[in-house]
Design an enzyme around this catalytic site. Structure first.
Site, PDB file in Angstrom:
ATOM      1  N   LYS A 124       0.832  -1.202   0.000  1.00  0.00           N
ATOM      2  CA  LYS A 124       0.000   0.000   0.000  1.00  0.00           C
ATOM      3  C   LYS A 124       0.870   1.256   0.000  1.00  0.00           C
ATOM      4  O   LYS A 124       0.694   2.151  -0.832  1.00  0.00           O
ATOM      5  CB  LYS A 124      -0.922   0.017   1.214  1.00  0.00           C
ATOM      6  CG  LYS A 124      -1.677   1.342   1.380  1.00  0.00           C
ATOM      7  CD  LYS A 124      -2.199   1.519   2.786  1.00  0.00           C
ATOM      8  CE  LYS A 124      -2.632   2.961   3.009  1.00  0.00           C
ATOM      9  NZ  LYS A 124      -3.079   3.223   4.386  1.00  0.00           N
ATOM     10  N   ASP A 142      -5.800  -0.760   0.992  1.00  0.00           N
ATOM     11  CA  ASP A 142      -5.809  -1.039   2.422  1.00  0.00           C
ATOM     12  C   ASP A 142      -7.171  -1.621   2.765  1.00  0.00           C
ATOM     13  O   ASP A 142      -7.956  -1.973   1.878  1.00  0.00           O
ATOM     14  CB  ASP A 142      -5.498   0.226   3.232  1.00  0.00           C
ATOM     15  CG  ASP A 142      -6.543   1.322   3.027  1.00  0.00           C
ATOM     16  OD1 ASP A 142      -7.559   1.076   2.314  1.00  0.00           O
ATOM     17  OD2 ASP A 142      -6.355   2.417   3.561  1.00  0.00           O
TER      18      ASP A 142
END
Length: 211
Positions: A124, A142
């Site tokens: 991420k 996420d």
């Protein structure tokens, strides 16, 4: 994918971009790769409303990797103490700064492999950096992106890793840079893990309500 699904994806992302036009993390720290990298690491398992002002305070004292290394870890801990996992994050950021100086001449690396080798940098965080600064747009997935896109019925996945692969196939490239930003904002305010506020959701009519 049929054209109506693509059209709905564009509509949803346009609405969310208009609903959450100012993303504090990127507005304040998005001018400097090192600042954004540190801020994103601090934001892991924490809200932007907490991490952004603390990051500002931190950068007032240590705006560069060199200044960061000069700070004792205990001083970093004291500044970021309101954030969860502050012991681990302070140690990781101190080590990260040392690595940037020793291996990358004080600069944030511009490729996925090197980014992922840094402490506390996962896919991420690496994808956010690649998209924001290094002209290789990626979807930073996420828990918010994973949860909401599954609820919308765009995908049916079990893990963020698979979610990233599937979303990459269906989201238009021009929207890739904002996906994480708008879904994090939406997931923290409206599309909550439990008891989502569907009544006031701006994209409710496009949602499959797969809770």
């Amino acid at each position: 994918m049929n054209s109506s699904t693509t059209k709905n994806i564009r509509k949803v992302l346009t609405i969310l971009r208009q609903t959450y036009p100012l993303i504090a993390m990127h507005e304040i720290h998005g001018h400097d790769p090192f600042h954004l990298l540190v801020a994103v690491i601090l934001s892991q398992r924490a809200r932007d409303s907490v991490t952004v002002p603390l990051a500002v305070k931190l950068f007032a004292i240590a705006p560069t990797p060199k200044k960061f290394v000069d700070l004792p870890v205990r001083q970093i801990e004291e500044i970021i103490k309101p954030i969860g996992f502050y012991h681990q994050k302070a140690a990781a950021l101190h080590e990260l700064s040392k690595i940037l100086i020793e291996k990358y001449d004080g600069h944030v690396p511009s490729n996925e492999k090197d980014l992922l080798s840094l402490p506390h940098v996962g896919r991420k965080t690496a994808n956010i950096m690649l998209t924001t600064f290094f002209h290789t747009p990626q979807i930073a997935v996420d828990i918010h992106v994973h949860r909401i896109t599954n609820r919308l019925g765009w995908i049916h996945t079990k893990t963020p890793e698979v979610t990233e692969k599937e979303l990459t196939k269906i989201i238009p490239k021009n929207f890739l840079p904002i996906v994480n930003q708008v879904f994090v904002a939406h997931g923290q305010t409206i599309c909550l893990p439990r008891n989502p506020k569907c009544v006031v959701c701006p994209i409710e009519k496009y949602c499959m309500k797969i809770i």
